[in-house]
Design an enzyme around this catalytic site. Structure first.
Site, PDB file in Angstrom:
ATOM      1  N   ASP A  66       0.819  -1.210   0.000  1.00  0.00           N
ATOM      2  CA  ASP A  66       0.000   0.000   0.000  1.00  0.00           C
ATOM      3  C   ASP A  66       0.855   1.263   0.000  1.00  0.00           C
ATOM      4  O   ASP A  66       2.076   1.203   0.175  1.00  0.00           O
ATOM      5  CB  ASP A  66      -0.977  -0.010   1.182  1.00  0.00           C
ATOM      6  CG  ASP A  66      -0.318  -0.446   2.499  1.00  0.00           C
ATOM      7  OD1 ASP A  66       0.922  -0.454   2.565  1.00  0.00           O
ATOM      8  OD2 ASP A  66      -1.045  -0.764   3.449  1.00  0.00           O
ATOM      9  N   ASN A 148      -7.926  -2.953  14.117  1.00  0.00           N
ATOM     10  CA  ASN A 148      -9.311  -3.281  13.760  1.00  0.00           C
ATOM     11  C   ASN A 148      -9.367  -4.453  12.769  1.00  0.00           C
ATOM     12  O   ASN A 148     -10.382  -4.691  12.133  1.00  0.00           O
ATOM     13  CB  ASN A 148     -10.026  -2.047  13.180  1.00  0.00           C
ATOM     14  CG  ASN A 148      -9.329  -1.508  11.938  1.00  0.00           C
ATOM     15  OD1 ASN A 148      -8.371  -2.098  11.440  1.00  0.00           O
ATOM     16  ND2 ASN A 148      -9.798  -0.396  11.415  1.00  0.00           N
ATOM     17  N   HIS A 150      -7.478  -4.735  10.042  1.00  0.00           N
ATOM     18  CA  HIS A 150      -7.174  -4.447   8.633  1.00  0.00           C
ATOM     19  C   HIS A 150      -5.872  -5.117   8.205  1.00  0.00           C
ATOM     20  O   HIS A 150      -4.957  -5.325   9.010  1.00  0.00           O
ATOM     21  CB  HIS A 150      -7.212  -2.947   8.310  1.00  0.00           C
ATOM     22  CG  HIS A 150      -6.096  -2.105   8.838  1.00  0.00           C
ATOM     23  ND1 HIS A 150      -6.274  -1.127   9.790  1.00  0.00           N
ATOM     24  CD2 HIS A 150      -4.785  -2.061   8.516  1.00  0.00           C
ATOM     25  CE1 HIS A 150      -5.133  -0.521  10.031  1.00  0.00           C
ATOM     26  NE2 HIS A 150      -4.202  -1.084   9.273  1.00  0.00           N
ATOM     27  N   GLU A 155      -9.674  -1.694   5.093  1.00  0.00           N
ATOM     28  CA  GLU A 155     -10.387  -1.425   6.341  1.00  0.00           C
ATOM     29  C   GLU A 155     -11.615  -2.334   6.447  1.00  0.00           C
ATOM     30  O   GLU A 155     -12.058  -2.896   5.442  1.00  0.00           O
ATOM     31  CB  GLU A 155     -10.821   0.045   6.359  1.00  0.00           C
ATOM     32  CG  GLU A 155      -9.652   1.041   6.354  1.00  0.00           C
ATOM     33  CD  GLU A 155      -9.007   1.224   7.724  1.00  0.00           C
ATOM     34  OE1 GLU A 155      -9.084   0.303   8.574  1.00  0.00           O
ATOM     35  OE2 GLU A 155      -8.417   2.299   7.949  1.00  0.00           O
TER      36      GLU A 155
HETATM   37  C1  GLP Z   1      -0.766   0.405   8.544  1.00  0.00           C
HETATM   38  C2  GLP Z   1      -0.315  -0.362   7.317  1.00  0.00           C
HETATM   39  C3  GLP Z   1      -0.605  -1.813   7.463  1.00  0.00           C
HETATM   40  C4  GLP Z   1      -0.019  -2.296   8.788  1.00  0.00           C
HETATM   41  C5  GLP Z   1      -0.706  -1.602   9.917  1.00  0.00           C
HETATM   42  C6  GLP Z   1      -0.197  -2.018  11.290  1.00  0.00           C
HETATM   43  O1  GLP Z   1      -2.112   0.690   8.519  1.00  0.00           O
HETATM   44  N1  GLP Z   1      -0.905   0.118   6.111  1.00  0.00           N
HETATM   45  O2  GLP Z   1      -0.057  -2.516   6.373  1.00  0.00           O
HETATM   46  O3  GLP Z   1      -0.170  -3.668   8.899  1.00  0.00           O
HETATM   47  O4  GLP Z   1      -0.487  -0.217   9.773  1.00  0.00           O
HETATM   48  O5  GLP Z   1       0.937  -1.254  11.586  1.00  0.00           O
HETATM   49  P1  GLP Z   1       1.901  -1.472  12.811  1.00  0.00           P
HETATM   50  O6  GLP Z   1       2.777  -2.599  12.440  1.00  0.00           O
HETATM   51  O7  GLP Z   1       2.647  -0.165  12.900  1.00  0.00           O
HETATM   52  O8  GLP Z   1       1.065  -1.736  13.978  1.00  0.00           O
END
Ligand code: GLP
Length: 270
Positions: A66, A148, A150, A155
């Site tokens: 992403d 959540n 995702h 989402e």
């Molecule tokens: C963002 C990214 C996701 C990732 C998520 C969790 O939203 N787009 O790909 O998995 O955050 O991030 P973290 O590893 O910082 O908790």
């Protein structure tokens, strides 16, 4: 879905890095799906540390999951900046083989002259899917997990049949990612591989660390499947490894301990 619980974030980074490196060593033309966020930072650090041979990453092709929409490529909060900071500057990888969805308005208008910003975004999403297909599809995709549920930026509510698309970020996701933006102004939209794009990957490794992920991990372990919990799409995939540390697995041990096969913190041998 297989589960592995390791002691802490350091052990998880080590394990994930060696899964990645072993795969690349066996199949140098591996097509990787790569995540961002805090969770995989340690994995990238370990990959870089263990990948001193210039041939190590040579023919690998990478596709990031992403990217934010509306900020320049070199903005400190962009996932492009993230990938160069954490991985690409430390390994020898062919630039032509690195793919990250493009959400930078100026570059998009250069890439697609004559199209409006919205049209260019749509075109970029279509082209990204096509590039993945042309590369032969994703072989091994690493995922983080949003609180959540995702995955990438899909989402809750995103259809399981979705392909690469533009999405409005929820306030909770924007808040969770505010630390990466010096002014804490997180973009409102992002481009993300769809759930179907991710599930098409031949192998998937989902990473989760820390107590803040325990509830999402517990929900994943409950086996419920539904579009309001995006990570649950992974239950339909034949080769998923959920790799968590003890804190993230806390909720699961309480609810369905039988699903877990803890493997301790022993570093994976290489
Ligand atoms: C963002 C990214 C996701 C990732 C998520 C969790 O939203 N787009 O790909 O998995 O955050 O991030 P973290 O590893 O910082 O908790």
């Amino acid at each position: 879905m297989r589960w592995e619980v390791v002691e802490d974030a350091a052990a998880l980074s080590n394990r994930a890095a060696h899964l990645l490196l072993d795969t690349v060593e066996q199949s140098p033309r591996t097509v990787l799906g790569l995540p961002t966020g805090r969770t995989p930072e340690g994995m990238y650090r370990e990959v870089a540390r263990n990948c001193r041979d210039p041939r190590c990453f040579g023919s690998v092709e990478t596709f990031n999951l992403d990217e934010y929409v509306g900020i320049p490529l070199d903005h400190p909060g962009s996932y492009s900046s993230y990938m160069w900071t954490h991985l690409f500057s430390h390994v020898e990888v062919d630039r032509e083989r690195i793919h990250i969805p493009l959400g930078d308005p100026e570059r998009l208008s250069e890439r697609f002259p004559g199209l409006s910003f919205e049209e260019a975004l749509e075109r970029e999403c279509r082209d990204y899917e096509e590039e993945i297909r042309a590369a032969g599809g994703l072989d091994l995709t690493f995922l983080g997990l949003g609180r959540n549920g995702h995955i990438a930026f899909n989402e809750p509510g995103t259809p399981f049949v979705s392909r690469t698309h533009v999405i409005e970020l929820t306030e909770s996701t924007r808040r969770a990612n505010a630390g990466c933006f010096p002014d804490r102004e997180v973009p409102r939209r992002a481009m993300t591989m769809g759930i179907a794009t991710i599930v098409d990957s031949k192998r998937i490794v989902l990473l989760a660390t820390g107590g803040s992920k325990a509830e999402a991990v517990r929900r994943l372990a409950s086996g419920e499947i539904g579009e309001d919990f995006p990570a649950s799409a992974l239950h339909r995939h034949p080769d998923v490894l959920v790799l968590t540390d003890r804190e993230a697995a806390g909720g699961v041990e309480m609810h369905s301990a039988s699903m877990l096969r803890p493997e301790g913190a022993t570093p994976h041998p290489r």
